[in-house]
Scaffold this active site. Structure first.
Site, PDB file in Angstrom:
ATOM      1  N   GLU A 154       0.907  -1.715  14.147  1.00 49.34           N
ATOM      2  CA  GLU A 154       0.182  -0.934  13.453  1.00 49.34           C
ATOM      3  C   GLU A 154      -1.294  -0.998  14.132  1.00 49.34           C
ATOM      4  O   GLU A 154      -1.830  -1.973  14.487  1.00 49.34           O
ATOM      5  CB  GLU A 154       0.076  -1.252  12.054  1.00 49.34           C
ATOM      6  CG  GLU A 154       1.360  -1.561  11.305  1.00 49.34           C
ATOM      7  CD  GLU A 154       0.914  -1.571   9.755  1.00 49.34           C
ATOM      8  OE1 GLU A 154      -0.239  -1.434   9.097  1.00 49.34           O
ATOM      9  OE2 GLU A 154       2.035  -2.136   9.193  1.00 49.34           O
ATOM     10  N   TYR A 184      -6.820  -3.684  12.667  1.00 48.43           N
ATOM     11  CA  TYR A 184      -7.901  -2.109  12.444  1.00 48.43           C
ATOM     12  C   TYR A 184      -8.967  -2.800  12.662  1.00 48.43           C
ATOM     13  O   TYR A 184      -9.533  -2.781  11.481  1.00 48.43           O
ATOM     14  CB  TYR A 184      -6.935  -1.765  10.538  1.00 48.43           C
ATOM     15  CG  TYR A 184      -5.503  -1.797  10.685  1.00 48.43           C
ATOM     16  CD1 TYR A 184      -5.316   0.190  10.377  1.00 48.43           C
ATOM     17  CD2 TYR A 184      -4.904  -2.212   9.757  1.00 48.43           C
ATOM     18  CE1 TYR A 184      -4.053   0.696  10.187  1.00 48.43           C
ATOM     19  CE2 TYR A 184      -3.892  -1.820   9.665  1.00 48.43           C
ATOM     20  CZ  TYR A 184      -3.296  -0.020   9.815  1.00 48.43           C
ATOM     21  OH  TYR A 184      -1.817  -0.321   9.470  1.00 48.43           O
ATOM     22  N   ASP A 235       0.956  -1.697  -0.173  1.00 52.73           N
ATOM     23  CA  ASP A 235      -0.335   0.133  -0.349  1.00 52.73           C
ATOM     24  C   ASP A 235       1.127   1.424  -0.370  1.00 52.73           C
ATOM     25  O   ASP A 235       0.604   1.899   0.779  1.00 52.73           O
ATOM     26  CB  ASP A 235      -0.552  -0.281   0.965  1.00 52.73           C
ATOM     27  CG  ASP A 235      -2.230   1.302   1.286  1.00 52.73           C
ATOM     28  OD1 ASP A 235      -2.321   1.998   0.857  1.00 52.73           O
ATOM     29  OD2 ASP A 235      -2.202   1.630   2.448  1.00 52.73           O
ATOM     30  N   GLU A 292       3.204  -8.736   7.082  1.00 54.55           N
ATOM     31  CA  GLU A 292       2.280  -9.315   6.564  1.00 54.55           C
ATOM     32  C   GLU A 292       2.278  -9.470   5.387  1.00 54.55           C
ATOM     33  O   GLU A 292       1.247  -9.830   4.471  1.00 54.55           O
ATOM     34  CB  GLU A 292       1.542  -8.024   6.338  1.00 54.55           C
ATOM     35  CG  GLU A 292       0.329  -7.082   7.305  1.00 54.55           C
ATOM     36  CD  GLU A 292      -0.285  -6.243   7.730  1.00 54.55           C
ATOM     37  OE1 GLU A 292      -0.671  -6.052   6.393  1.00 54.55           O
ATOM     38  OE2 GLU A 292      -0.779  -5.053   8.677  1.00 54.55           O
TER      39      GLU A 292
HETATM   40  C1  GCB Z   1      -1.271  -2.641   7.127  1.00 56.07           C
HETATM   41  C2  GCB Z   1      -0.259  -2.075   5.911  1.00 56.07           C
HETATM   42  C3  GCB Z   1       0.641  -0.552   5.520  1.00 56.07           C
HETATM   43  C4  GCB Z   1      -0.658  -0.035   5.006  1.00 56.07           C
HETATM   44  C5  GCB Z   1      -1.867  -0.393   6.133  1.00 56.07           C
HETATM   45  C6  GCB Z   1      -3.378   0.445   5.952  1.00 56.07           C
HETATM   46  O1  GCB Z   1      -1.526  -2.815   7.342  1.00 56.07           O
HETATM   47  O2  GCB Z   1       0.758  -2.890   6.967  1.00 56.07           O
HETATM   48  O3  GCB Z   1       1.412  -1.522   5.154  1.00 56.07           O
HETATM   49  O4  GCB Z   1      -0.827   1.116   4.384  1.00 56.07           O
HETATM   50  O5  GCB Z   1      -2.191  -1.537   6.869  1.00 56.07           O
HETATM   51  O6  GCB Z   1      -3.535   1.444   5.061  1.00 56.07           O
HETATM   52  O7  GCB Z   1      -4.495  -0.215   4.951  1.00 56.07           O
END
Ligand code: GCB
Length: 654
Positions: free
Chosen positions: A547, A511, A214, A458
């Site tokens: 994250e 997330y 991403d 990931e």
């Molecule tokens: C993740 C990734 C990261 C993305 C982020 C997102 O899990 O490791 O590279 O930018 O989520 O914002 O989706």
């Protein structure tokens, strides 16, 4: 990303094949053999920076192979077709108004003509051409002779060009670089080229570059290019490791010299006042430092980032002359240990309160920019961040130097991001990944700021080949560097992750209330607590939330908080923080926000001019969430490290 047709499946091969045919490597690809010391001036070494405006041409020919077929490296680039000015270091994508260049895939050509001082042409001197990084595959010629090729976009490579410049002192010396940004299932990061063969929907030979990560696949010569000299017999590599007790520290060293076996070596370690605190000789040994100043992380000590300077002097008698080479390496004395619940630096528990970053900015893309670098370190210190992860690739050596100097702790990640396709777990990919770890450790092994290696982000670690892949990769990393723990960052369910058994620290991304249960902040406490408990019960290893975060469009407000507003980003952080505060009393050893700043990505329906999970905008202005985090990080620092008053006044200053 679409581009003009390179000519069907055979065309894909042609994107990469010319280099395979062209490889004769006069200087030879070094792989990970030999040293890769950061080029520094010394009484025996000179340095010339080649940054500035280079000549540039993208090869828009259908097979992208015109440059190789017509041997553009043989003559000045301007003589084989039109050229444009291109800044170095910088990504080429955002420099012009041409969307075809922004999204270009294939070979681009760079060229620079340089005048060398006459004294560099003596034959007891080596002249080395070094690239801090160039993305992704590079082939380099000097005066039309191929000197090096290198795979991988984030690590340095170099070539000894003495015989070329000294053999035919042609003025000026012409450096030509062919660079290919194509990503395949076996590159790191991986990608794939997809041909769109439905003629009712796409023109003939239409293809796209697919990636499973991403961030925008910026390409170009991203870091400084330098020429430097050494004597013909020279210090090739230095490795230091450190241990310490209360009153004495030990600095173990190993030095390798190339060009002769009859040299002598003397070493002296100086403190920051220039006083010699220990001396040694020979290619390996141990220096004892009484009452050492340890290297401490930022906010853990009033004088963080303390570095000694190890001056290594080599002397050799050659042709009745005395050759001398001197290299000075900064050395931080510190130890790192991991227990089942803690991460210890110098024997004291360290809690990572930090960020994930990207090398990313307007116009220059991933090109090194000193103003941006210093601004980012000022923001990190303003925030009270003591650490970051180099998501998702190794950062510039210039950035790492400042981490060492300021005491910013680093989880050093290799470009193993987006490893999702089964074919990316095969032997070919694994072999390349092992080499990348060798190159990364060779580059960063002496850095006190680097406390852990991350071999991937990931990956599809639930796939069965992932077990062998990560077992081998992590064992190799530990064999190369037994002094640092190793991890990879997982978003796989704890019950099916096949790589986790091999790591020292569990790093988890999640997330909740964003990608899962979007909009439902109330699920966070339950889900996050379960996440931690499941991982800990399974592995009894300390955990970092590597994250978490939410997009926010700066200036977008909503109360009650709705997704994409600044309020939602803040509210989500607070929900996560309440769980962290419980679990950090047990085995959670860190929290790294996603992300430090907004950054560019491929276009897509979930990305509004890039990823907006930054707590700062791409232009480094704080969003509301930055203030939430700042308050929290300073609070944690004050609680955990009994900061002396001097640090508190520093807070006001920052
Ligand atoms: C993740 C990734 C990261 C993305 C982020 C997102 O899990 O490791 O590279 O930018 O989520 O914002 O989706």
């Amino acid at each position: 990303m679409a581009a003009a047709a390179p000519g069907g499946a055979a065309g894909l091969c042609r994107l990469l094949l010319p280099l395979l045919a062209a490889v004769t490597a006069a200087g030879g690809a070094r792989g990970a053999t030999g040293g890769m010391l950061y080029p520094r001036e010394s009484p025996s070494r000179e340095l010339k920076e080649l940054g500035g405006v280079w000549s540039f041409r993208a090869d828009f020919s259908p097979g992208r192979a015109a440059g190789f077929e017509q041997r553009w490296y043989r003559r000045p680039l301007r003589e084989t077709g039109p050229v444009i000015d291109m800044p170095v270091p910088a990504s080429f994508n955002d420099i012009t108004q041409d969307p075809n260049l922004e999204n270009y895939i294939g070979w681009v050509w760079y060229e620079k003509e340089v005048l060398l001082p006459q004294r560099w042409l003596q034959d007891d001197l080596r002249v080395v051409l070094r690239f801090g990084s160039a993305h992704y595959y590079s082939v380099v010629w000097v005066n039309g002779v191929q000197v090096v090729e290198h795979e991988g976009g984030h690590l340095p490579f170099e070539a000894d060009i003495s015989s070329i410049v000294q053999g035919s002192p042609q003025i000026p010396c012409r450096i030509t670089v062919a660079l290919n940004n194509t990503l395949t299932p076996h590159t790191l990061p991986p990608g794939s080229i997809e041909y769109m063969n439905d003629r009712t929907r796409y023109p003939k030979n239409y293809f796209v570059q697919n990636i499973r990560f991403d961030f925008f696949n910026y390409a170009g010569i991203h870091r400084p290019v330098v020429l430097y000299t050494t004597p013909s017999v020279y210090i090739d590599d230095i490795t230091v490791t450190t241990t310490s007790s209360e009153s004495v520290a030990k600095v173990q060293y190993q030095v390798s010299v190339v060009g002769s076996t009859l040299y002598s070596l003397s070493l002296s370690l100086r403190d920051q006042e220039g006083r010699v605190v220990a001396t040694g000789d020979g290619p390996a040994g141990e220096l004892k430092v009484p009452n050492p100043n340890l290297w401490w992380p930022y906010l853990m000590h009033e004088n963080p980032g303390y570095r000694y300077f190890l001056e290594v002097k080599m002397q050799v008698q050659a042709n009745e002359a005395l050759l001398e080479d001197i290299y000075t390496l900064p050395v931080g004395i510190r130890t790192v240990h991991v227990t089942s619940t803690q991460f210890l630096i110098n024997g004291k528990p360290f809690y990572f309160h930090g960020v994930n970053k990207h090398e990313d900015a307007d116009i220059r893309g991933k090109g090194l920019d000193w103003a941006l670098i210093v601004k980012d370190f000022n923001l990190l210190r303003w925030l009270g961040a003591n650490s970051f992860r180099t998501s998702h690739y190794p950062y510039a050596e210039e950035i790492m130097d400042l981490c060492d100097a300021y005491g910013i702790v680093v989880i050093d990640e290799c470009p193993g991001v987006g490893i999702k396709m089964p074919e990316s777990f095969g032997n070919k990919s694994l072999q390349h990944h092992l080499v990348v770890m060798e190159e990364l450790i060779r580059r960063d092994k002496n850095r006190p700021s680097v406390v852990m290696w991350s071999v991937a982000n990931e990956p599809a670690s639930e796939l069965s080949p992932a077990a062998y892949y990560f077992k081998t990769l992590i064992a190799h990393t530990k064999a190369l560097d037994p002094t640092r723990p190793v991890t990879f960052v997982s978003d796989t369910n704890y019950a099916v992750d096949r790589g986790a058994p091999y790591v020292d620290v569990i790093c988890v991304n999640s997330y909740f209330s964003w990608y899962h249960d979007p909009g439902h902040l109330e699920v966070i406490p339950l889900q996050l607590t379960a996440q931690f408990e499941n991982w800990y019960k399974t592995y009894q290893k300390p955990i970092i939330q590597s994250e978490y975060g939410a997009d926010s469009v700066p200036g977008l407000h909503s109360d009650p908080p709705l997704m994409f507003s600044e309020e939602y980003q803040k509210a989500m952080l607070r929900e996560y923080h309440s769980v962290f505060d419980k679990k950090r009393k047990e085995y959670v050893i860190g929290e790294l926000i996603w992300n430090f700043a907004d950054f560019m990505t491929n276009q897509g329906t979930t990305r509004v001019l890039g990823n907006k999970k930054g707590i700062f905008t791409r232009q480094r202005q704080p969003k509301s969430a930055a203030f939430v985090l700042r308050e929290r990080y300073w609070k944690i620092a004050n609680e955990s490290s009994c900061l002396p008053p001097i640090m508190k006044s520093h807070i006001l200053f920052l």
